[in-house]
Design a protein around this motif. Sequence first.
Motif, PDB file in Angstrom:
ATOM      1  N   LEU A  33       0.661  -1.217  -0.246  1.00 53.53           N
ATOM      2  CA  LEU A  33      -0.450  -0.008   0.287  1.00 53.53           C
ATOM      3  C   LEU A  33       0.756   0.922   0.373  1.00 53.53           C
ATOM      4  N   TYR A  37       1.609   4.447  -2.900  1.00 52.34           N
ATOM      5  CA  TYR A  37       1.555   5.617  -2.085  1.00 52.34           C
ATOM      6  C   TYR A  37       2.450   6.731  -2.877  1.00 52.34           C
ATOM      7  N   ASP A  51      -6.539   5.831  -4.691  1.00 60.68           N
ATOM      8  CA  ASP A  51      -6.740   4.680  -5.039  1.00 60.68           C
ATOM      9  C   ASP A  51      -6.324   3.717  -3.480  1.00 60.68           C
ATOM     10  N   CYS A  52      -5.976   4.277  -2.544  1.00 61.47           N
ATOM     11  CA  CYS A  52      -5.400   4.112  -1.258  1.00 61.47           C
ATOM     12  C   CYS A  52      -5.989   4.051  -0.002  1.00 61.47           C
ATOM     13  N   ALA A  54      -9.508   4.759   1.683  1.00 65.02           N
ATOM     14  CA  ALA A  54     -11.161   4.376   2.355  1.00 65.02           C
ATOM     15  C   ALA A  54     -12.115   5.784   2.142  1.00 65.02           C
ATOM     16  N   ASP A 135     -10.204  -3.519   3.590  1.00 62.21           N
ATOM     17  CA  ASP A 135     -11.192  -3.392   3.557  1.00 62.21           C
ATOM     18  C   ASP A 135     -10.993  -4.863   2.724  1.00 62.21           C
ATOM     19  N   ASP A 138      -7.411  -5.742   1.038  1.00 63.40           N
ATOM     20  CA  ASP A 138      -6.988  -4.868   0.822  1.00 63.40           C
ATOM     21  C   ASP A 138      -6.387  -4.265   2.085  1.00 63.40           C
ATOM     22  N   VAL A 140      -6.852   0.055   3.654  1.00 64.39           N
ATOM     23  CA  VAL A 140      -6.652   1.239   2.804  1.00 64.39           C
ATOM     24  C   VAL A 140      -6.056   2.570   4.390  1.00 64.39           C
TER      25      VAL A 140
END
Length: 147
Positions: A33, A37, A51-52, A54, A135, A138, A140
């Motif tokens: 992640l 980022y 996209d990184c 929530a 999540d 994934d 986040v």
Amino acid sequence: MSDDHQPAANSNGHANGGGAEDELAAETAIAQLFDDYKAGFDDYEADRICDCFALPVTIWQFEEGHVFSEEEDLMDNIETLLSALEKEGVVQSEFQVSSSHINGNSAMITLDWTQEDADGEAVLEFTCHYHLIQDGVDWVIAMIINE
């Protein structure tokens, strides 16, 4: 997570949750992640950075908190940040993990960032505290606190 962007043991030395295998999987996913980022910043890719996160996500900076519940609003914020970094001449970002705690489907990670210009000179140096959630498979970012 170790400071070379690779997974490492929790700062307290204890595996949390479902055991060592789950802990290693979480550490590996969290390292990925933050690699994604960082790459989003290095390549000035707002979508990749977005996209990184929530949604909703809370970002605290300059002693103000902002809650982004819509992707469009978060993208506007990211694009504004990238424009500011471009004006400062930032071409590369590096981070060191200063603390990491993973417990089940949540984690708190602190990163010390250096953003450099084309000559390798530090333009910006700061610390961010990240609160993460899992999540599905994934991980986040749910909240950032910038120092």
